[in-house]
Motif scaffolding. Sequence first.
Motif, PDB file in Angstrom:
ATOM      1  N   GLU A 295       0.791  -1.228   0.000  1.00 17.90           N
ATOM      2  CA  GLU A 295       0.000   0.000   0.000  1.00 17.90           C
ATOM      3  C   GLU A 295       0.821   1.275   0.000  1.00 17.90           C
ATOM      4  O   GLU A 295       0.258   2.380   0.026  1.00 17.90           O
ATOM      5  N   GLY A 296       2.150   1.151  -0.003  1.00 16.58           N
ATOM      6  CA  GLY A 296       2.990   2.349  -0.100  1.00 16.58           C
ATOM      7  C   GLY A 296       2.897   3.211   1.138  1.00 16.58           C
ATOM      8  O   GLY A 296       2.982   2.732   2.267  1.00 16.58           O
ATOM      9  N   THR A 297       2.726   4.508   0.937  1.00 17.70           N
ATOM     10  CA  THR A 297       2.623   5.454   2.050  1.00 17.70           C
ATOM     11  C   THR A 297       1.151   5.648   2.398  1.00 17.70           C
ATOM     12  O   THR A 297       0.349   6.059   1.566  1.00 17.70           O
ATOM     13  N   ILE A 298       0.811   5.351   3.641  1.00 13.27           N
ATOM     14  CA  ILE A 298      -0.579   5.481   4.084  1.00 13.27           C
ATOM     15  C   ILE A 298      -0.636   6.141   5.454  1.00 13.27           C
ATOM     16  O   ILE A 298       0.363   6.179   6.191  1.00 13.27           O
ATOM     17  N   ASN A 299      -1.807   6.667   5.784  1.00 14.20           N
ATOM     18  CA  ASN A 299      -2.032   7.226   7.108  1.00 14.20           C
ATOM     19  C   ASN A 299      -2.511   6.130   8.043  1.00 14.20           C
ATOM     20  O   ASN A 299      -3.499   5.448   7.749  1.00 14.20           O
ATOM     21  N   MET A 300      -1.793   5.931   9.143  1.00 19.94           N
ATOM     22  CA  MET A 300      -2.195   4.946  10.147  1.00 19.94           C
ATOM     23  C   MET A 300      -2.634   5.684  11.403  1.00 19.94           C
ATOM     24  O   MET A 300      -1.891   6.503  11.953  1.00 19.94           O
ATOM     25  N   ARG A 301      -3.861   5.381  11.848  1.00 15.93           N
ATOM     26  CA  ARG A 301      -4.410   5.999  13.049  1.00 15.93           C
ATOM     27  C   ARG A 301      -4.831   4.912  14.025  1.00 15.93           C
ATOM     28  O   ARG A 301      -5.566   3.994  13.655  1.00 15.93           O
ATOM     29  N   SER A 302      -4.408   5.002  15.234  1.00 19.00           N
ATOM     30  CA  SER A 302      -4.650   3.962  16.240  1.00 19.00           C
ATOM     31  C   SER A 302      -6.127   3.768  16.534  1.00 19.00           C
ATOM     32  O   SER A 302      -6.569   2.665  16.860  1.00 19.00           O
ATOM     33  N   GLU A 303      -6.925   4.809  16.381  1.00 18.72           N
ATOM     34  CA  GLU A 303      -8.350   4.680  16.707  1.00 18.72           C
ATOM     35  C   GLU A 303      -9.059   3.711  15.772  1.00 18.72           C
ATOM     36  O   GLU A 303     -10.079   3.122  16.139  1.00 18.72           O
ATOM     37  N   THR A 304      -8.525   3.502  14.558  1.00 15.43           N
ATOM     38  CA  THR A 304      -9.169   2.591  13.609  1.00 15.43           C
ATOM     39  C   THR A 304      -8.986   1.135  13.999  1.00 15.43           C
ATOM     40  O   THR A 304      -9.702   0.268  13.487  1.00 15.43           O
TER      41      THR A 304
END
Length: 402
Positions: A295-304
């Motif tokens: 997926e390359g560069t992605i936004n990771m958010r702990s709430e998900t």
Amino acid sequence: MSSARPRIRRSAPAGRSSRFALTGFAALLATALTACSGGASGSAAVRGDGKAPDTGITVNLRGEAAAPGEPVKVKLARGKLKAVSVTAEGGGPLAGRISADGRTWTSDRVAAPGTAYTVEATDAGGGSDRASFATAEAEKVNKLLLAPGRDTTVGIAQPLSVVFDHPVKDKAAVERALKVSTSNETEGSWGWLKDYSGKDRVDWRPEEYWKPGTKVTLDAQLNGVDSGADGGWFVRDYATAFTIGAAQVVKVDLDGHRLALHRDGKQVMDIPTSAGTPGGEKASWRGTAVLMSKEGTINMRSETVGLGDAYDKMVDYSMRLTWSGMYAHAAPWNAGFFGRANRSSGCVGMSDADAAALYGQVRVGDPFEMTGAEAKGTVAEGNGYGAWNVSWADWQAKSALK
């Protein structure tokens, strides 16, 4: 299937009619229509000697809203059938076979919902007959998502995976319609499970990893199959084909804090890592996961993933391993722990340079074999592609046809 078929609308499709056409002289029209009252058959053709053979046929499906999901059966009043053609309007013919006594023809597949069919038959004496019918529209339609995609090359652990939009109650009927073929007669089995999304899913895997170079084809002959209560009908066929690439295995030692890439049985990369913090929900999974996507560069958010507001980062070289959010990726913020301790929020982190190198080498479908005590459990079969964590005997038992 229930004879009531409450999921089928009985109203006639627009523009359709029950047609029974004359194939002989127009002078026989009135006689022919009288002979096939109720729409059971068409008219007889006339032989060259002027005598009309009795070639009347009956078809089990008739009218403008016949029940789908049944084979088409054509019967001859007397004599022997020579040929039968059943053709869907706007589509192709239904294949079928004539019985040993020559009196009955039965289609190999069932009639699909919302489809008009034309039946033409000839007998050994030179006579012919013609009929038509249309099936009722489906009130609910089931669809599916196939993986991997058509004409792709994937790793040795990639299963065939089918996720359904609606519940599948008649799993045996659906499974019988899923035809798998391989270039080297690989043996495998379907297994039913719940996808991480909660939807019904069926995967096909061999006993062991695929052999490199294997070509795999799925022909899902689902048009006209009823998936059961609340599931709806399938109104089309599906197909996909893919090829197995090089024999690559990624081995992750959670306790040793290292990752190694093996190709054709030889180690070609060795990377220091920091995986999930042990002792809670931030720990990594153990067992075999399959690389689902790069997926390359992605936004990771702990709430998900249910970890509150612990992090919100743009992450490079992201390689998805599970639906629940476990990745292998670059994690330069954890550089002090690489090769020493597990201090991530569940993913397998490494340096930018190592992540870039691994990202460039691995392929979707490659297995990640993760071992170690510092884990929160084993990857579930529906959390990505976790079927390899189930024994072969237990996997075979998940087939609806066993």
